[in-house]
Design a protein around this motif. Structure first.
Motif, mmCIF file in Angstrom:
data_model
loop_
_atom_site.group_PDB
_atom_site.id
_atom_site.type_symbol
_atom_site.label_atom_id
_atom_site.label_comp_id
_atom_site.label_asym_id
_atom_site.label_seq_id
_atom_site.Cartn_x
_atom_site.Cartn_y
_atom_site.Cartn_z
ATOM 1 N N THR A 19 36.140 -106.622 71.005
ATOM 2 C CA THR A 19 36.252 -107.742 71.932
ATOM 3 C C THR A 19 34.945 -107.958 72.701
ATOM 4 N N LYS A 47 30.796 -109.584 67.966
ATOM 5 C CA LYS A 47 32.107 -109.093 67.520
ATOM 6 C C LYS A 47 32.303 -109.243 66.008
ATOM 7 N N THR A 48 32.084 -110.461 65.508
ATOM 8 C CA THR A 48 32.347 -110.712 64.085
ATOM 9 C C THR A 48 31.432 -109.861 63.218
ATOM 10 N N ARG A 88 33.465 -106.922 61.056
ATOM 11 C CA ARG A 88 33.522 -107.006 59.587
ATOM 12 C C ARG A 88 32.960 -105.737 58.955
ATOM 13 N N TYR A 129 40.280 -106.515 57.950
ATOM 14 C CA TYR A 129 39.586 -107.208 59.041
ATOM 15 C C TYR A 129 40.483 -108.385 59.428
ATOM 16 N N ASP A 188 40.691 -111.771 61.816
ATOM 17 C CA ASP A 188 40.024 -112.718 62.705
ATOM 18 C C ASP A 188 41.090 -113.333 63.628
ATOM 19 N N THR A 232 40.831 -115.063 66.447
ATOM 20 C CA THR A 232 40.583 -116.438 66.896
ATOM 21 C C THR A 232 41.059 -117.433 65.833
ATOM 22 N N ARG A 233 40.821 -117.076 64.575
ATOM 23 C CA ARG A 233 41.263 -117.944 63.484
ATOM 24 C C ARG A 233 42.792 -118.016 63.421
ATOM 25 N N ARG A 234 43.428 -116.866 63.636
ATOM 26 C CA ARG A 234 44.903 -116.858 63.615
ATOM 27 C C ARG A 234 45.468 -117.769 64.693
ATOM 28 N N ASP A 276 39.089 -108.804 65.376
ATOM 29 C CA ASP A 276 37.891 -109.470 65.904
ATOM 30 C C ASP A 276 38.322 -110.634 66.785
ATOM 31 N N GLY A 277 37.969 -110.583 68.066
ATOM 32 C CA GLY A 277 38.266 -111.734 68.920
ATOM 33 C C GLY A 277 38.295 -111.358 70.383
ATOM 34 N N SER A 279 41.458 -109.724 71.493
ATOM 35 C CA SER A 279 42.006 -108.634 70.678
ATOM 36 C C SER A 279 42.423 -107.421 71.507
#
Ligand SMILES: Nc1ncnc2c1ncn2[C@@H]1O[C@H](COP(=O)(O)OP(=O)(O)OP(=O)(O)O)[C@@H](O)[C@H]1O
Length: 168
Positions: free
Chosen positions: A6, A13-14, A18, A28, A30, A32-34, A68-69, A72
């Motif tokens: 975080t 982070k990314t 990864r 991994y 993501d 934010t994507r979720r 990642d986020g 998180s």
């Protein structure tokens, strides 16, 4: 084991999450994507972003993974890694992305004031803080991986008070 990576946007982070997931041979995720793809409850017009549904997110995560986020640390991880970056260096990273001044100011301030670290320390998980300002990505990943193995909890590794004082 679930590891949350975080921190403020642009801290790394990314990049780190990864590689850490690859090294450990785990998933991994993501976060934010979720949120963008449905784990949300409404839309925040002011922030121009969906509002995360943390409960929905939490119910649908693998047991062995790196998250990642910037949310998180709220997903009940076993360990939380907070990445940090000196605010002026962070500003440069965000400028390179073409972000606007207001968004850059807001994030540099949040970083300067340790906002994510404070939030992470308010959860059950042990917190590991790492400064990504100087080290290479490889060095950071190696340090994070080692700290997670050794369960070497560490906070208070950065001090951005010079940045804060320069702006008041
Ligand atoms: N030691 C380091 N660790 C991680 N990233 C670093 C480091 N040094 C420089 N960087 C650079 O900083 C940038 C961080 O970008 P990255 O997308 O990983 O950040 P982020 O925290 O995931 O941002 P966002 O929250 O907006 O997705 C990358 O260009 C990366 O190469």
């Amino acid at each position: 084991m679930r590891i949350a990576v975080t921190g403020t946007p642009g801290v790394g982070k990314t990049t780190v999450a990864r590689r850490l997931a690859d090294e450990r041979g785990v998933s991994y995720v993501d976060i934010t994507r979720r949120v963008r793809e449905g784990a949300s409850k409404g839309y925040d017009e002011e922030r121009q972003a969906p509002v995360a549904d943390v409960d929905a997110l939490r119910d649908d995560l693998p047991e062995d993974a790196v998250f990642d986020g910037h949310l998180s640390h709220r997903l009940e991880p076993g360990f939380t890694v907070v990445l940090r970056c000196e605010p002026d260096v962070l500003r440069s990273r965000l400028e390179e992305r073409g972000w606007g001044d207001e968004k850059i100011d807001e994030n540099a301030e949040a970083e300067a004031l340790d906002v994510t670290t404070a939030e992470a320390l308010d959860t059950e998980a042990p917190v590991f803080e790492f400064d990504t300002t100087e080290p290479t990505v490889e060095e950071t990943v190696e340090r994070v991986a080692r700290a997670v193995e050794e369960r070497d909890e560490r906070t208070g590794v950065v001090d951005w008070s010079a940045y804060v004082e320069g702006r008041v």
